[in-house]
Motif scaffolding. Structure first.
Motif, mmCIF file in Angstrom:
data_model
loop_
_atom_site.group_PDB
_atom_site.id
_atom_site.type_symbol
_atom_site.label_atom_id
_atom_site.label_comp_id
_atom_site.label_asym_id
_atom_site.label_seq_id
_atom_site.Cartn_x
_atom_site.Cartn_y
_atom_site.Cartn_z
ATOM 1 N N UNK A 148 0.861 -1.177 0.000
ATOM 2 C CA UNK A 148 0.000 0.000 0.000
ATOM 3 C C UNK A 148 0.895 1.225 0.000
ATOM 4 N N UNK A 149 0.579 2.195 -0.866
ATOM 5 C CA UNK A 149 1.342 3.441 -0.934
ATOM 6 C C UNK A 149 0.368 4.606 -1.008
ATOM 7 N N UNK A 150 0.745 5.721 -0.384
ATOM 8 C CA UNK A 150 -0.096 6.913 -0.339
ATOM 9 C C UNK A 150 0.726 8.084 -0.870
ATOM 10 N N UNK A 151 0.428 8.522 -2.106
ATOM 11 C CA UNK A 151 1.181 9.611 -2.715
ATOM 12 C C UNK A 151 0.789 10.957 -2.155
ATOM 13 N N UNK A 152 1.669 11.927 -2.359
ATOM 14 C CA UNK A 152 1.404 13.267 -1.804
ATOM 15 C C UNK A 152 2.066 14.322 -2.667
ATOM 16 N N UNK A 153 1.940 15.574 -2.234
ATOM 17 C CA UNK A 153 2.555 16.738 -2.871
ATOM 18 C C UNK A 153 2.038 16.984 -4.278
ATOM 19 N N UNK A 154 0.761 17.225 -4.397
ATOM 20 C CA UNK A 154 0.244 17.712 -5.658
ATOM 21 C C UNK A 154 -0.117 16.658 -6.663
ATOM 22 N N UNK A 155 -0.185 17.057 -7.946
ATOM 23 C CA UNK A 155 -0.736 16.179 -8.975
ATOM 24 C C UNK A 155 0.092 14.939 -9.263
ATOM 25 N N UNK A 156 1.347 14.895 -8.827
ATOM 26 C CA UNK A 156 2.169 13.721 -9.081
ATOM 27 C C UNK A 156 2.021 12.637 -8.043
ATOM 28 N N UNK A 199 9.895 11.161 -11.468
ATOM 29 C CA UNK A 199 8.627 11.816 -11.791
ATOM 30 C C UNK A 199 8.819 13.321 -11.776
ATOM 31 N N UNK A 200 8.271 14.008 -12.749
ATOM 32 C CA UNK A 200 8.390 15.468 -12.812
ATOM 33 C C UNK A 200 7.710 16.103 -11.610
ATOM 34 N N UNK A 201 8.357 17.140 -11.072
ATOM 35 C CA UNK A 201 7.775 17.860 -9.944
ATOM 36 C C UNK A 201 8.236 17.297 -8.614
ATOM 37 N N UNK A 202 7.905 18.026 -7.542
ATOM 38 C CA UNK A 202 8.296 17.660 -6.190
ATOM 39 C C UNK A 202 7.224 16.762 -5.599
ATOM 40 N N UNK A 203 7.454 15.447 -5.611
ATOM 41 C CA UNK A 203 6.437 14.514 -5.140
ATOM 42 C C UNK A 203 7.080 13.458 -4.263
ATOM 43 N N UNK A 204 6.258 12.716 -3.565
ATOM 44 C CA UNK A 204 6.734 11.677 -2.656
ATOM 45 C C UNK A 204 5.583 10.716 -2.384
ATOM 46 N N UNK A 205 5.900 9.622 -1.701
ATOM 47 C CA UNK A 205 4.869 8.661 -1.346
ATOM 48 C C UNK A 205 5.286 7.893 -0.111
ATOM 49 N N UNK A 206 4.308 7.449 0.648
ATOM 50 C CA UNK A 206 4.566 6.471 1.695
ATOM 51 C C UNK A 206 4.615 5.090 1.039
ATOM 52 N N UNK A 207 5.088 4.096 1.760
ATOM 53 C CA UNK A 207 5.111 2.732 1.228
ATOM 54 C C UNK A 207 5.211 1.748 2.386
#
Length: 349
Positions: A148-156, A199-207
């Protein structure tokens, strides 16, 4: 003006060696007040002693010279904050090495042997929910991998969570011995981090993911997605949230009740960012027939309290039915976030 000190006198006063002072000069950490034109001797002002002592103390902490140089250029309050952040990083890395040492001791002493061949029944579900208009959560379950992963920081965010999970899926068909599960999972997570970084832009995810062979489960965790285990009717949380509020609880600065309503309870201190600085938790577990595992994003964990989670997981129904009931309860409790979860039952093969 106070009389300048020779490098030998200054070194003794600062409890540094002349060799260290020459190195710090070369690196721009501590320049002498004056260099004699004829002899080339370095001379230091007495007021430089505080700076020299700070460098010596930071070296005793094991801080790299480049980071000391950066701290030396900051105002005093910011220096304190940076030193605190560095020490938190050291403690986290030390804890991770401790977990690895414990695993190695158990494995090499024979206490990590498999208990027989087991199988799993599983189901995965990820939904936008009744409030959000996009879904940054990704859930996956297969014969050997659950994530399970939860993305964050905008559209990415949706691409980040999907990229992280997709990078792990190669483990499903990999030939990996039970005693190399942890290493294989760690390498796959490094690949996942690179995928997020591309991935373009400043993004991250939990995992949070479980990878298994025989009766052994390797667990990787970074962020605030969670892993629970139900065994003999007892529900255990087998991950620790990487959030600012959780760190305050573990330091004794907040109670669990205060943490539950803290306005910054979702502020992460660790996530998969692709910067190369990620330090996910890795651990090895022994599964037993009858175990039930739940991986879930905070959209479920923050809306359905643990007693309800335990009641649903301990109740009747296969993994798909249990997932449906958990989602129903999350929505009934007013879940405003995306919800993603995996339920897996351990059964005799």
């Amino acid at each position: 003006m106070a009389e300048l000190l020779t490098i030998g006198v200054f070194a003794r006063a600062a409890r540094l060696s002349p060799k260290a002072l020459r190195l710090y000069d070369d690196l721009g950490l501590l320049r002498p007040a004056q260099v004699d034109d004829d002899s080339g001797y370095r001379l230091y002002a007495p007021e430089q002693l505080d700076q020299a002592r700070l460098i010596a103390w930071l070296r005793r902490l094991g801080m790299p010279l480049e980071r000391i140089r950066q701290i030396g250029e900051l105002p005093t309050p910011e220096q304190a904050a940076q030193i605190g952040a560095y020490w938190e990083q050291v403690l986290a890395e030390t804890a991770e090495r401790g977990r690895l040492a414990t695993f190695l001791v158990d494995y090499l002493s024979g206490r990590g042997s498999a208990m027989g061949t087991l199988g799993i029944r599983y189901a995965a579900r990820s939904e936008t929910g009744p409030v959000r208009d996009s879904n940054e959560d990704t859930a996956y379950a297969g014969p050997r991998l659950m994530a399970v992963a939860d993305g964050m920081r905008g559209p990415g965010g949706d691409r980040a969570s999907a990229a992280a999970v997709d990078a792990l899926k190669s483990l499903e068909t990999a030939t990996v011995a039970a005693d190399d599960l942890l290493g294989s999972l760690a390498e796959a997570v490094r690949v996942a981090a690179r995928s997020v970084g591309e991935i373009d832009g400043d993004t991250a995810t939990t995992l949070t993911a479980l990878y298994w062979s025989g009766s052994r489960l390797a667990l990787v965790h970074i962020g605030d997605t969670r892993a629970y285990r139900l065994r003999d009717g007892e529900l255990s949380l087998i991950t620790v949230d990487h959030t600012y509020v959780r760190s305050l609880v573990e330091q004794g600065r907040l109670t669990e009740a205060e943490a539950a309503v803290h306005p910054q309870r979702s502020l992460l201190v660790k996530a998969l960012t692709g910067t190369g600085e990620e330090t996910p938790d890795l651990s090895l577990h022994e599964a037993a027939a009858g175990d039930r595992y739940l991986l879930c994003s905070d959209g479920l964990a923050t809306t359905v309290p643990d007693p309800e989670l335990r009641a649903v997981l301990a109740g009747p129904g296969d993994p798909r039915q249990v997932l449906d009931e958990l989602f129903t309860r999350a929505y009934a409790a007013g879940a405003h976030d995306n919800v993603a979860a995996v339920v897996a039952d351990v059964v005799p093969a």
